[in-house]
Design a protein around this motif. Structure first.
Motif, PDB file in Angstrom:
ATOM      1  N   ASP A 211     -23.969 -19.674  22.017  1.00 14.34           N
ATOM      2  CA  ASP A 211     -23.316 -19.196  23.281  1.00 14.34           C
ATOM      3  C   ASP A 211     -22.436 -20.095  23.525  1.00 14.34           C
ATOM      4  N   GLN A 212     -21.026 -19.427  23.545  1.00 15.74           N
ATOM      5  CA  GLN A 212     -19.781 -19.996  23.666  1.00 15.74           C
ATOM      6  C   GLN A 212     -19.654 -21.087  24.890  1.00 15.74           C
ATOM      7  N   GLU A 213     -20.162 -20.615  26.108  1.00 11.91           N
ATOM      8  CA  GLU A 213     -19.976 -21.344  27.280  1.00 11.91           C
ATOM      9  C   GLU A 213     -21.130 -22.512  27.351  1.00 11.91           C
ATOM     10  N   GLU A 214     -22.204 -22.325  26.461  1.00 12.40           N
ATOM     11  CA  GLU A 214     -22.852 -23.324  26.332  1.00 12.40           C
ATOM     12  C   GLU A 214     -22.200 -24.564  25.399  1.00 12.40           C
TER      13      GLU A 214
ATOM     14  N   MET B 130     -19.251 -24.940  25.040  1.00 10.36           N
ATOM     15  CA  MET B 130     -18.061 -25.734  25.598  1.00 10.36           C
ATOM     16  C   MET B 130     -18.426 -26.515  26.652  1.00 10.36           C
ATOM     17  N   MET B 131     -19.410 -26.425  27.420  1.00  5.21           N
ATOM     18  CA  MET B 131     -19.949 -27.339  28.548  1.00  5.21           C
ATOM     19  C   MET B 131     -20.733 -28.582  27.911  1.00  5.21           C
TER      20      MET B 131
ATOM     21  N   LEU C  51     -17.057 -24.161   8.056  1.00  2.72           N
ATOM     22  CA  LEU C  51     -16.701 -24.496   9.003  1.00  2.72           C
ATOM     23  C   LEU C  51     -15.317 -23.904   9.409  1.00  2.72           C
ATOM     24  N   GLU C  52     -15.101 -23.008  10.599  1.00  2.00           N
ATOM     25  CA  GLU C  52     -13.760 -22.706  10.848  1.00  2.00           C
ATOM     26  C   GLU C  52     -12.873 -23.624  11.505  1.00  2.00           C
ATOM     27  N   GLN C  53     -13.258 -24.377  12.501  1.00  2.00           N
ATOM     28  CA  GLN C  53     -12.423 -25.097  13.193  1.00  2.00           C
ATOM     29  C   GLN C  53     -13.366 -25.905  14.089  1.00  2.00           C
ATOM     30  N   LEU C  54     -12.563 -27.208  14.144  1.00  2.00           N
ATOM     31  CA  LEU C  54     -13.207 -28.470  14.783  1.00  2.00           C
ATOM     32  C   LEU C  54     -12.350 -28.825  15.928  1.00  2.00           C
ATOM     33  N   GLY C  55     -12.740 -29.185  16.998  1.00  2.11           N
ATOM     34  CA  GLY C  55     -12.018 -29.626  17.867  1.00  2.11           C
ATOM     35  C   GLY C  55     -12.551 -29.427  19.349  1.00  2.11           C
ATOM     36  N   THR C  56     -11.736 -30.098  20.353  1.00  3.88           N
ATOM     37  CA  THR C  56     -12.010 -29.883  21.814  1.00  3.88           C
ATOM     38  C   THR C  56     -12.434 -28.700  22.361  1.00  3.88           C
ATOM     39  N   PRO C  57     -13.081 -28.259  23.219  1.00  2.00           N
ATOM     40  CA  PRO C  57     -13.167 -26.682  23.807  1.00  2.00           C
ATOM     41  C   PRO C  57     -11.838 -26.262  24.284  1.00  2.00           C
ATOM     42  N   GLU C  58     -10.839 -26.869  24.703  1.00  2.00           N
ATOM     43  CA  GLU C  58      -9.652 -26.580  25.072  1.00  2.00           C
ATOM     44  C   GLU C  58      -8.890 -26.290  23.802  1.00  2.00           C
TER      45      GLU C  58
END
Lengths: 360, 293
Positions: free
Chosen positions: A225-228, A230-231, A244-251
């Motif tokens: 769940d992307q919202e979960e 990101m929160m 692993l596609e990408q690692l970073g902050t939600p922003e």
């Protein structure tokens, strides 16, 4: 460490700019970094669950593993707690200790399982205290720790209940209390909120985010769940097909997705191309999020016809169709009065670049 | 909150009440034949049997019940039966549990199907065949005796004593029990064991704390089935022709050789009661153990 003290994370300063100043988090004394080096997993039948992957979870950080089912995120989590043995050549470190060959029961990892896996033959208190009982903690200390843990998840009143007398949300909290009662060095949560209904999930997501910040424990959460993600995640690792596609902050992930997969997985991404796009915007392909669209009276720029209008309370969602047949989605404020069939002009609202705000 | 009156309405309406009544009447066509069968083939014969036991056998001065509980011969027979059945039950559970666990946990290995077929093969055997198998293995001409004489010069014959009976009972109890326990082990949620493991529990601890409680009802049920089957076992003992008296043989002797029907009836009732008493005690004990944790 004293898990029950909420003030700890407020006391000392953080390095780097925290995302939310009020929820700043610092690693507690025992928080450990998790380092995965060339971790891979091949099933006995030869299928690759996980391609060799390097990943570092910083001490005290909450990392969300996000991806569709079958992408290898749960396998990765099970490798961290030792329930799945990584392929030869893989290496897992907790802090300075190589735990690649350490048995799950000796890793000191707290795990919240997807179905919670609470022991039906024990009471709530029995479940929460089980790990301490295994460790030979005396009964009095155990009782005190159990009530501390139950207070932390606000279930003091239910200590003597049987598991089948609990609601889904209560079970989730018992599972969490059981996992952190052993003062784990690392906390792993496998789809912790998936089994709950949508409304409860919203509430528990906020509670869980607050609790994890309070604990300051190194934490990995698996979710689809992307919202979960990101929160709850300080950083999010997006996975797909064992990679692993990408690692970073939600922003960062949302604003600067490294691949179309990441962009699509974190919300809707619209793509428009063709002569009209080139003429009005000077680019071959225009990519944007639905909320970045501004609708005006037609005439000035790119034009589209409104195919459908959905009133969603806080905003209105429009399905748009360009003259050449391309479609896109736009979100507008609830007061937007355009109706299906009307023609509108499309322009993009400029958005600021992502803030790289790695915690710690 | 809006839905509550709507949902309650049909229940209080006339249609709802009629439906409820119809629902209650619906099982009558099934209940009447069931009750008839129960009365005709269980209650009446049992009452007759119990009544027969109260009669005074020929040449005796007291009722068959009195004889059965006062004469040491019958007491010995009862004690033998209970001891043998209890021992066979416990041994069966002790052997079947690890075997079932292994089979349930290893769904794929070469020869598994064949092994399963072999293990479950004796299920259909009548007691006579089981008795014959025991004689073949541990009788005077048996494999064990031949081996023993070749190696030590001493004969080893188990078939006609307590050991032979015990082995015979295992033959027919094990296949049933393995089937039941395998299903129970397969029903255990693997995540419980994994959760216990991540909490620090080593294999033995996980077995005691998680697996055994999860299997307790299956173990109790399988144990009760074993015990009751063993208490009534006849064919095997009959074939082995041992000098050890067990109740089914004693009943058979009283009935056919001495035509002492009152004593045979009284012994049957005692056999039933003894089985029931032991199972009741075992259930109570298991229940207390489960609540104690």
């Amino acid at each position: 460490m004293n898990i029950a003290t909420p003030a700890r994370s407020m006391a000392s300063g953080t390095t780097g700019a925290p995302r939310h100043p009020s929820t700043a988090k610092t690693p507690t004394a025992t928080a450990l970094a998790i380092r995965l080096t060339r971790c891979a997993k091949t099933w006995p039948d030869g299928t690759r669950a996980l391609e060799p992957l390097d990943l570092e979870v910083q001490a005290g950080e909450t990392l969300a593993l996000l991806g569709p089912s079958g992408c290898g995120k749960t396998t990765l989590l099970r490798m961290i707690c030792g329930l799945e043995q990584a392929d030869d050549g893989s290496r897992i470190d907790f802090g300075d200790t190589d735990v690649t060959r350490v048995a799950p029961e000796a890793r000191g990892v707290g795990v919240v399982f997807q179905g919670y896996a609470l022991f039906p033959n024990m009471s709530v208190a029995g479940n929460v205290g089980y790990g301490l009982k295994i460790r030979g903690v005396d009964a009095a200390t155990r009782r005190r720790r159990v009530s501390e843990m139950l207070a932390l998840v606000e279930l003091e009143a239910l200590a003597e209940r049987r598991i089948d007398q609990l609601s889904g949300g209560q079970r989730q909290r018992v599972a969490l209390a059981r996992a952190i009662a052993i003062e784990p060095r690392v906390l792993l949560l496998d789809e912790p909120l998936t089994a709950l209904d949508a409304r409860l999930r919203q509430q528990l997501r906020v509670d869980l985010a607050a609790l994890l910040r309070r604990l300051g424990i190194t934490c990995v959460i698996v979710t689809h769940d992307q919202e979960e993600a990101m929160m709850l995640g300080d950083r999010v690792a997006v996975m797909s097909a064992g990679r692993l596609e990408q690692l970073g902050t939600p922003e960062t992930l949302y604003r600067q997705p490294a691949s179309p997969f990441v962009a699509d997985f974190l919300g809707t991404l619209c793509r428009l191309q063709g002569e009209a796009v080139r003429h009005h915007h000077g680019v071959d392909t225009l990519t944007f999020r639905p909320h970045e669209v501004r609708l005006d009276a037609p005439g000035s720029g790119l034009e589209a016809r409104i195919e459908a209008r959905f009133f969603l309370g806080s905003h209105v969602r429009f399905e748009l169709r360009l003259d050449d047949g391309q479609r896109c989605t736009a979100l507008a404020t609830a007061s937007a009065g355009w109706q299906p069939g009307e023609r509108v002009g499309i322009s993009l609202i400029p958005t600021p670049p992502a803030q790289e705000t790695l915690p710690c | 909150m809006m839905a509550a009156p709507h949902r309650a309405a049909p229940l209080t309406s006339r249609g709802g009440r009629r439906a409820a009544l119809a629902g209650r009447r619906a099982w009558l066509p099934i209940a009447i034949p069931a009750a008839t069968l129960f009365i005709a083939f269980w209650l009446l014969p049992m009452a007759k049997l119990a009544g027969l036991g109260a009669a005074t056998p020929q040449g005796m001065e007291s009722s068959a019940y009195w004889l059965v509980v006062t004469q040491p011969r019958y007491w010995h027979s009862l004690a033998n039966t209970v001891a043998l059945s209890l021992g066979a039950t416990l041994a069966t559970l002790a052997i079947a549990l690890p075997v079932s666990r292994f089979l349930a946990r290893h769904p794929h290995f070469p020869g598994r199907r064949a092994l399963m077929a072999l293990l479950l093969f004796p299920l259909a055997f009548p007691g006579v065949v089981v008795g014959f198998l025991v004689i073949l293995t541990t009788g005077r001409q048996g494999v064990l005796n031949t081996l023993s004489r070749a190696l030590t010069g001493e004969p080893t014959v188990l078939a006609y004593g307590m050991a032979g009976l015990f082995i015979g009972y295992l033959y027919f109890l094990l296949p049933r029990t393995i089937g039941v326990l395998m299903a129970a082990v397969e029903g255990i949620d693997k995540q419980w064991l994994e959760a216990a493991q991540t909490l620090g529990a080593r294999p033995w601890r996980r077995f005691i704390d998680i697996e055994l409680p999860a299997l307790s009802s299956a173990l109790t049920a399988a144990g009760a089935m074993c015990f009751a089957t063993a208490m009534g076992a006849f064919g095997t003992v009959f074939t082995l022709g041992t000098r050890i008296d067990v109740l089914p043989i004693t009943i058979y002797d009283e009935f056919t050789h001495y035509a002492n029907i009152p004593v045979a009836a009284a012994l049957s009732v005692v056999l039933g009661l003894a089985t029931w008493a032991v199972l009741y005690a075992a259930n109570a004990f298991a229940g207390r153990a489960a609540h104690g944790r």
